[in-house]
Design a protein around this motif. Structure first.
Motif, PDB file in Angstrom:
ATOM      1  N   GLY A 174       0.799  -1.224   0.000  1.00  0.00           N
ATOM      2  CA  GLY A 174       0.000   0.000   0.000  1.00  0.00           C
ATOM      3  C   GLY A 174       0.828   1.267   0.000  1.00  0.00           C
ATOM      4  N   LEU A 175       2.019   1.198  -0.590  1.00  0.00           N
ATOM      5  CA  LEU A 175       2.875   2.383  -0.626  1.00  0.00           C
ATOM      6  C   LEU A 175       2.303   3.436  -1.568  1.00  0.00           C
ATOM      7  CD1 LEU A 175       6.385   0.687  -0.726  1.00  0.00           C
ATOM      8  CD2 LEU A 175       5.230   1.710   1.245  1.00  0.00           C
ATOM      9  N   HIS A 176       2.630   4.674  -1.291  1.00  0.00           N
ATOM     10  CA  HIS A 176       2.234   5.797  -2.133  1.00  0.00           C
ATOM     11  C   HIS A 176       3.412   6.286  -2.983  1.00  0.00           C
ATOM     12  CE1 HIS A 176       0.413   9.544  -3.416  1.00  0.00           C
ATOM     13  NE2 HIS A 176       1.452  10.202  -2.916  1.00  0.00           N
ATOM     14  N   ARG A 177       4.644   6.106  -2.473  1.00  0.00           N
ATOM     15  CA  ARG A 177       5.831   6.659  -3.130  1.00  0.00           C
ATOM     16  C   ARG A 177       7.008   5.720  -2.924  1.00  0.00           C
ATOM     17  NH1 ARG A 177      10.079  10.085  -1.491  1.00  0.00           N
ATOM     18  NH2 ARG A 177      10.760  11.504  -3.120  1.00  0.00           N
ATOM     19  N   ILE A 178       7.730   5.439  -4.002  1.00  0.00           N
ATOM     20  CA  ILE A 178       8.961   4.656  -3.926  1.00  0.00           C
ATOM     21  C   ILE A 178      10.062   5.510  -4.546  1.00  0.00           C
ATOM     22  CG2 ILE A 178      10.165   2.577  -4.698  1.00  0.00           C
ATOM     23  CD1 ILE A 178       7.445   1.136  -4.600  1.00  0.00           C
ATOM     24  N   TYR A 179      11.174   5.632  -3.848  1.00  0.00           N
ATOM     25  CA  TYR A 179      12.246   6.535  -4.274  1.00  0.00           C
ATOM     26  C   TYR A 179      13.591   5.834  -4.246  1.00  0.00           C
ATOM     27  CZ  TYR A 179      13.024   6.860   0.764  1.00  0.00           C
ATOM     28  OH  TYR A 179      13.262   6.549   2.081  1.00  0.00           O
ATOM     29  N   CYS A 180      14.551   6.446  -4.889  1.00  0.00           N
ATOM     30  CA  CYS A 180      15.928   5.949  -4.837  1.00  0.00           C
ATOM     31  C   CYS A 180      16.862   7.112  -5.130  1.00  0.00           C
ATOM     32  CB  CYS A 180      16.162   4.813  -5.831  1.00  0.00           C
ATOM     33  SG  CYS A 180      16.142   5.301  -7.565  1.00  0.00           S
ATOM     34  N   GLY A 181      18.095   6.924  -4.776  1.00  0.00           N
ATOM     35  CA  GLY A 181      19.144   7.874  -5.111  1.00  0.00           C
ATOM     36  C   GLY A 181      20.301   7.103  -5.711  1.00  0.00           C
ATOM     37  N   THR A 182      21.009   7.728  -6.636  1.00  0.00           N
ATOM     38  CA  THR A 182      22.159   7.062  -7.247  1.00  0.00           C
ATOM     39  C   THR A 182      23.203   8.087  -7.636  1.00  0.00           C
ATOM     40  OG1 THR A 182      22.834   5.384  -8.851  1.00  0.00           O
ATOM     41  CG2 THR A 182      21.287   7.068  -9.632  1.00  0.00           C
ATOM     42  N   PHE A 183      24.432   7.628  -7.783  1.00  0.00           N
ATOM     43  CA  PHE A 183      25.504   8.507  -8.217  1.00  0.00           C
ATOM     44  C   PHE A 183      25.208   9.022  -9.625  1.00  0.00           C
ATOM     45  CE2 PHE A 183      28.446   5.653  -5.517  1.00  0.00           C
ATOM     46  CZ  PHE A 183      28.071   6.315  -4.363  1.00  0.00           C
TER      47      PHE A 183
END
Length: 187
Positions: A126-135
């Protein structure tokens, strides 16, 4: 013997990590500079005991879902994938992936595994937002973020120290509504 599949696609199955994974190629991935070029690993040597401790901890957490990526064809463990920092109130999580087996790079394994776990995050968790960070120089992860309908949200300038230099970190995210639109347009 590996654990049963938790999520399955045509090319890959995602399953719980087992302590036996520490005896396979997994430890070597985190000691391989090329495999870790786009992540924050490969700073200290990674050993089997550390891997076993991580696996035990990962399987006990309720704020993260960490799974092994194995090939459907032969059951070979080729990487790990996760939704970390699952926040029940904000209904968000951080996406992470490590495709350690270089023999499967460029074959769609990461894309299929990522689609499976992101879909699970939105539907089952039931997530609303999935995020990530990368070089900023991690072209593979930037392309994967685009395939997941993630939008660039910002850049943290010189936010990470990697291989003797500061590198920018680019932040990406996808909302449940954006994911649903993409899924509806591809079906």
């Amino acid at each position: 013997m590996s654990a049963p599949a938790f999520l399955a696609g045509e090319k890959v199955r995602l399953r719980a990590l087992t302590e036996a994974d520490a005896d396979g190629p997994y430890v070597g991935w985190l000691n391989d500079a090329e495999v870790c070029a786009g992540n924050s690993h490969h700073v200290f040597p990674y050993g089997r005991d550390t891997a076993r401790d991580f696996i035990r901890s990962a399987n006990e957490r309720s704020d993260a879902l960490t799974l092994a990526i194995e090939l459907a064809a032969d059951g070979r463990h080729v990487g790990n994938i996760a939704l970390n920092q699952i926040h029940p109130r904000h209904r968000s999580a951080e996406f992470a992936i490590l495709l350690g087996d270089k023999a499967v790079w460029g074959q769609g394994v990461a894309s299929e595994a990522a689609r499976l776990i992101v879909a699970h995050g939105f539907s089952a968790l039931g997530l609303h937002r999935i995020y990530c960070g990368t070089f900023a120089d991690n072209a593979g992860m930037i392309a994967l973020a685009a395939r997941l309908a993630m939008r660039e949200e910002g850049r943290r300038r010189e936010a990470a120290w990697k291989d003797g230099r500061f590198v920018d970190v680019i932040e990406f995210a996808v909302l449940a509504s954006e994911w649903a639109r993409q899924e509806n347009s591809t079906n």
